[in-house]
Scaffold this active site. Structure first.
Site, PDB file in Angstrom:
ATOM      1  N   HIS A  73     -14.418   1.311  -0.652  1.00 52.45           N
ATOM      2  CA  HIS A  73     -13.321   0.409  -0.266  1.00 52.45           C
ATOM      3  C   HIS A  73     -12.193   1.130   0.476  1.00 52.45           C
ATOM      4  O   HIS A  73     -11.085   0.616   0.542  1.00 52.45           O
ATOM      5  CB  HIS A  73     -12.769  -0.312  -1.511  1.00 52.45           C
ATOM      6  CG  HIS A  73     -13.751  -1.273  -2.097  1.00 52.45           C
ATOM      7  ND1 HIS A  73     -13.633  -1.804  -3.363  1.00 52.45           N
ATOM      8  CD2 HIS A  73     -14.888  -1.810  -1.583  1.00 52.45           C
ATOM      9  CE1 HIS A  73     -14.644  -2.620  -3.600  1.00 52.45           C
ATOM     10  NE2 HIS A  73     -15.427  -2.632  -2.542  1.00 52.45           N
TER      11      HIS A  73
ATOM     12  N   ARG B  25       1.352   1.842  -3.596  1.00 46.45           N
ATOM     13  CA  ARG B  25       0.097   2.364  -4.190  1.00 46.45           C
ATOM     14  C   ARG B  25      -0.074   3.847  -3.835  1.00 46.45           C
ATOM     15  O   ARG B  25      -0.458   4.655  -4.659  1.00 46.45           O
ATOM     16  CB  ARG B  25      -1.131   1.613  -3.652  1.00 46.45           C
ATOM     17  CG  ARG B  25      -1.101   0.117  -3.719  1.00 46.45           C
ATOM     18  CD  ARG B  25      -1.587  -0.392  -5.050  1.00 46.45           C
ATOM     19  NE  ARG B  25      -0.556  -0.285  -6.071  1.00 46.45           N
ATOM     20  CZ  ARG B  25       0.499  -1.102  -6.185  1.00 46.45           C
ATOM     21  NH1 ARG B  25       0.685  -2.087  -5.331  1.00 46.45           N
ATOM     22  NH2 ARG B  25       1.382  -0.940  -7.153  1.00 46.45           N
TER      23      ARG B  25
ATOM     24  N   TYR C 105       0.814  -1.218   0.000  1.00 47.56           N
ATOM     25  CA  TYR C 105       0.000   0.000   0.000  1.00 47.56           C
ATOM     26  C   TYR C 105       0.851   1.273   0.000  1.00 47.56           C
ATOM     27  O   TYR C 105       0.416   2.308  -0.512  1.00 47.56           O
ATOM     28  CB  TYR C 105      -1.013  -0.021   1.149  1.00 47.56           C
ATOM     29  CG  TYR C 105      -2.129  -0.992   0.838  1.00 47.56           C
ATOM     30  CD1 TYR C 105      -3.108  -0.675  -0.093  1.00 47.56           C
ATOM     31  CD2 TYR C 105      -2.164  -2.251   1.434  1.00 47.56           C
ATOM     32  CE1 TYR C 105      -4.097  -1.581  -0.423  1.00 47.56           C
ATOM     33  CE2 TYR C 105      -3.167  -3.172   1.112  1.00 47.56           C
ATOM     34  CZ  TYR C 105      -4.127  -2.829   0.189  1.00 47.56           C
ATOM     35  OH  TYR C 105      -5.105  -3.723  -0.144  1.00 47.56           O
TER      36      TYR C 105
ATOM     37  N   GLN D  46     -15.256   2.577  -5.931  1.00 46.55           N
ATOM     38  CA  GLN D  46     -14.507   1.478  -5.317  1.00 46.55           C
ATOM     39  C   GLN D  46     -13.029   1.844  -5.264  1.00 46.55           C
ATOM     40  O   GLN D  46     -12.227   1.107  -4.711  1.00 46.55           O
ATOM     41  CB  GLN D  46     -14.682   0.198  -6.134  1.00 46.55           C
ATOM     42  CG  GLN D  46     -16.127  -0.268  -6.237  1.00 46.55           C
ATOM     43  CD  GLN D  46     -16.300  -1.283  -7.353  1.00 46.55           C
ATOM     44  OE1 GLN D  46     -16.105  -2.473  -7.164  1.00 46.55           O
ATOM     45  NE2 GLN D  46     -16.660  -0.803  -8.531  1.00 46.55           N
ATOM     46  N   ASN D  47     -12.698   2.988  -5.871  1.00 46.74           N
ATOM     47  CA  ASN D  47     -11.286   3.374  -5.956  1.00 46.74           C
ATOM     48  C   ASN D  47     -10.810   3.988  -4.651  1.00 46.74           C
ATOM     49  O   ASN D  47     -11.549   4.705  -3.972  1.00 46.74           O
ATOM     50  CB  ASN D  47     -11.069   4.357  -7.101  1.00 46.74           C
ATOM     51  CG  ASN D  47     -11.404   3.732  -8.439  1.00 46.74           C
ATOM     52  OD1 ASN D  47     -11.527   2.513  -8.526  1.00 46.74           O
ATOM     53  ND2 ASN D  47     -11.569   4.546  -9.466  1.00 46.74           N
ATOM     54  N   VAL D  48      -9.545   3.747  -4.377  1.00 48.62           N
ATOM     55  CA  VAL D  48      -8.976   4.254  -3.125  1.00 48.62           C
ATOM     56  C   VAL D  48      -8.082   5.469  -3.392  1.00 48.62           C
ATOM     57  O   VAL D  48      -7.407   5.956  -2.493  1.00 48.62           O
ATOM     58  CB  VAL D  48      -8.216   3.122  -2.379  1.00 48.62           C
ATOM     59  CG1 VAL D  48      -9.212   2.055  -1.911  1.00 48.62           C
ATOM     60  CG2 VAL D  48      -7.133   2.493  -3.245  1.00 48.62           C
TER      61      VAL D  48
ATOM     62  N   GLY E 178     -16.058   1.881 -15.646  1.00 51.79           N
ATOM     63  CA  GLY E 178     -14.729   1.303 -15.426  1.00 51.79           C
ATOM     64  C   GLY E 178     -14.620   0.330 -14.273  1.00 51.79           C
ATOM     65  O   GLY E 178     -13.650   0.376 -13.526  1.00 51.79           O
ATOM     66  N   THR E 179     -15.601  -0.539 -14.167  1.00 49.29           N
ATOM     67  CA  THR E 179     -15.466  -1.603 -13.154  1.00 49.29           C
ATOM     68  C   THR E 179     -15.922  -2.920 -13.763  1.00 49.29           C
ATOM     69  O   THR E 179     -16.889  -2.960 -14.537  1.00 49.29           O
ATOM     70  CB  THR E 179     -16.267  -1.303 -11.868  1.00 49.29           C
ATOM     71  OG1 THR E 179     -16.340  -2.505 -11.081  1.00 49.29           O
ATOM     72  CG2 THR E 179     -17.658  -0.789 -12.126  1.00 49.29           C
ATOM     73  N   SER E 180     -15.225  -3.991 -13.395  1.00 47.80           N
ATOM     74  CA  SER E 180     -15.578  -5.313 -13.919  1.00 47.80           C
ATOM     75  C   SER E 180     -16.815  -5.872 -13.221  1.00 47.80           C
ATOM     76  O   SER E 180     -17.339  -6.906 -13.631  1.00 47.80           O
ATOM     77  CB  SER E 180     -14.400  -6.272 -13.747  1.00 47.80           C
ATOM     78  OG  SER E 180     -14.098  -6.419 -12.366  1.00 47.80           O
TER      79      SER E 180
HETATM   80  P1  OAD Z   1     -11.073  -4.372 -12.172  1.00 45.66           P
HETATM   81  O1  OAD Z   1      -9.619  -4.403 -12.447  1.00 45.66           O
HETATM   82  O2  OAD Z   1     -11.731  -5.633 -11.733  1.00 45.66           O
HETATM   83  O3  OAD Z   1     -11.852  -3.889 -13.468  1.00 45.66           O
HETATM   84  C1  OAD Z   1     -11.414  -2.774 -14.196  1.00 45.66           C
HETATM   85  C2  OAD Z   1     -12.464  -2.463 -15.245  1.00 45.66           C
HETATM   86  O4  OAD Z   1     -12.050  -1.302 -15.924  1.00 45.66           O
HETATM   87  C3  OAD Z   1     -12.649  -3.553 -16.290  1.00 45.66           C
HETATM   88  O5  OAD Z   1     -14.032  -3.712 -16.541  1.00 45.66           O
HETATM   89  C4  OAD Z   1     -11.928  -3.005 -17.535  1.00 45.66           C
HETATM   90  O6  OAD Z   1     -12.534  -3.436 -18.739  1.00 45.66           O
HETATM   91  C5  OAD Z   1     -12.124  -1.515 -17.324  1.00 45.66           C
HETATM   92  N1  OAD Z   1     -11.084  -0.643 -17.926  1.00 45.66           N
HETATM   93  C6  OAD Z   1      -9.753  -0.819 -17.975  1.00 45.66           C
HETATM   94  N2  OAD Z   1      -9.128   0.260 -18.498  1.00 45.66           N
HETATM   95  C7  OAD Z   1     -10.124   1.148 -18.781  1.00 45.66           C
HETATM   96  C8  OAD Z   1     -10.153   2.474 -19.324  1.00 45.66           C
HETATM   97  N3  OAD Z   1      -9.027   3.120 -19.683  1.00 45.66           N
HETATM   98  N4  OAD Z   1     -11.355   3.081 -19.457  1.00 45.66           N
HETATM   99  C9  OAD Z   1     -12.504   2.448 -19.097  1.00 45.66           C
HETATM  100  N5  OAD Z   1     -12.545   1.206 -18.588  1.00 45.66           N
HETATM  101  C10 OAD Z   1     -11.376   0.575 -18.421  1.00 45.66           C
HETATM  102  O7  OAD Z   1     -11.326  -3.186 -11.120  1.00 45.66           O
HETATM  103  P2  OAD Z   1     -12.610  -2.900 -10.220  1.00 45.66           P
HETATM  104  O8  OAD Z   1     -13.846  -3.370 -10.883  1.00 45.66           O
HETATM  105  O9  OAD Z   1     -12.531  -1.491  -9.793  1.00 45.66           O
HETATM  106  O10 OAD Z   1     -10.978  -3.867  -4.127  1.00 45.66           O
HETATM  107  O11 OAD Z   1     -12.311  -3.833  -8.982  1.00 45.66           O
HETATM  108  C11 OAD Z   1     -13.171  -3.835  -7.887  1.00 45.66           C
HETATM  109  C12 OAD Z   1     -12.416  -4.057  -6.611  1.00 45.66           C
HETATM  110  O12 OAD Z   1     -11.615  -5.232  -6.736  1.00 45.66           O
HETATM  111  C13 OAD Z   1     -11.412  -2.980  -6.293  1.00 45.66           C
HETATM  112  O13 OAD Z   1     -11.990  -1.886  -5.607  1.00 45.66           O
HETATM  113  C14 OAD Z   1     -10.407  -3.671  -5.431  1.00 45.66           C
HETATM  114  C15 OAD Z   1     -10.295  -4.961  -6.205  1.00 45.66           C
HETATM  115  O14 OAD Z   1      -9.905  -6.076  -5.520  1.00 45.66           O
HETATM  116  C16 OAD Z   1     -10.188  -3.936  -3.056  1.00 45.66           C
HETATM  117  O15 OAD Z   1      -8.976  -3.913  -3.116  1.00 45.66           O
HETATM  118  C17 OAD Z   1     -10.919  -4.026  -1.760  1.00 45.66           C
END
Ligand code: OAD
Length: 231
Positions: free
Chosen positions: A107, A59, A56, A89-91, A172-174
């Protein structure tokens, strides 16, 4: 003047990718290079706190060296037109730097630390946390991050926000991490829902309007083509 509509936006790592913060699950994402259980769980902290702090600290240093991108700034601008609430969800702190005033960090936050004994003792933290750095009651400081296996203290507030949305957007979240991914199910049935992501095909929700693009240009398209706002 009529009341502004409520716009609720759930964001993830993809919105900060163009700023230079790695995502988690993409190729070369953070979870490819690190074992999540080693660095982001209470068990990892118990086993090797120095490794967790180091992860961290890196990070945090990264976050301090980057800037918001167009997507963050555009969401800040939307406050002229809507009551905007961001659930992230971003830190990182890029939404705040981009001008958003209502940001809920589901988060946790890298630029804060907290007591490992009392979660209510939270401090601003812009330098590295080291073994031996203590809270005011004498317990080791830890990152102010929600780890896997821990409760998400703000989830009830986030559900309430989602339920109040006149418009809901996911950027931008999976959507692989719960309970955050479940928030979309609290959005009223009649409220339009958008998904802006580089790879939106991964998500199968029937009444979602998807924009397949990186966040900077994807958010710009959403605002001009769908919200019909000229910025
Ligand atoms: P992920 O890494 O799981 O997903 C990232 C998402 O962003 C994916 O859907 C990609 O397709 C998309 N992506 C990548 N680059 C991009 C860009 N330039 N523009 C738009 N989209 C883009 O990340 P999160 O979904 O945020 O938690 O993950 C959720 C949580 O899992 C995080 O908060 C973290 C992690 O473990 C903790 O650490 C508690």
């Amino acid at each position: 003047m009529s009341k502004k509509q409520t716009l609720v936006i759930l964001t993830g790592a993809g919105i900060s990718a163009e700023s230079g913060i790695p995502t988690f699950r993409d190729a070369n994402g953070l979870w490819e290079g690190h074992d999540v259980h080693e660095v982001a769980s209470p068990m990892g902290w118990y086993k090797n706190p120095a490794l967790v702090l180091d992860f961290y600290n890196q990070r945090r240093q990264n976050v301090l060296s980057v800037k918001p991108n167009q997507a963050h700034y555009l969401l800040g601008k939307l406050e002229d037109y809507y009551d905007v609430y961001i659930i992230t969800q971003n830190v990182d702190n890029l939404h705040e730097l981009g001008g958003s005033r209502n940001v809920m960090h589901l988060h946790g936050e890298l630029l804060k630390s907290r007591s490992s004994a009392n979660p209510l003792l939270v401090y601003d933290q812009t330098t590295d946390i080291k073994i031996g750095d203590l809270c005011e009651k004498g317990s080791q400081l830890r990152p102010h991050i929600v780890w896997f296996g821990e409760d998400v203290p703000l989830i009830a507030d986030a559900m309430e926000l989602a339920a109040s949305a006149d418009i809901f957007a996911v950027i931008g979240t999976s959507m692989q991490v719960y309970p955050a991914a479940n928030l979309i199910n609290y959005v009223p049935h009649h409220s339009p829902k958008f998904y802006i992501d580089k790879n939106p095909a991964q998500l199968h929700i029937h009444d979602l309007v998807t924009i397949a693009d990186v966040a900077s240009t994807g958010v710009a398209t959403w605002i001009t083509d769908y919200l019909k706002i000229k910025l």
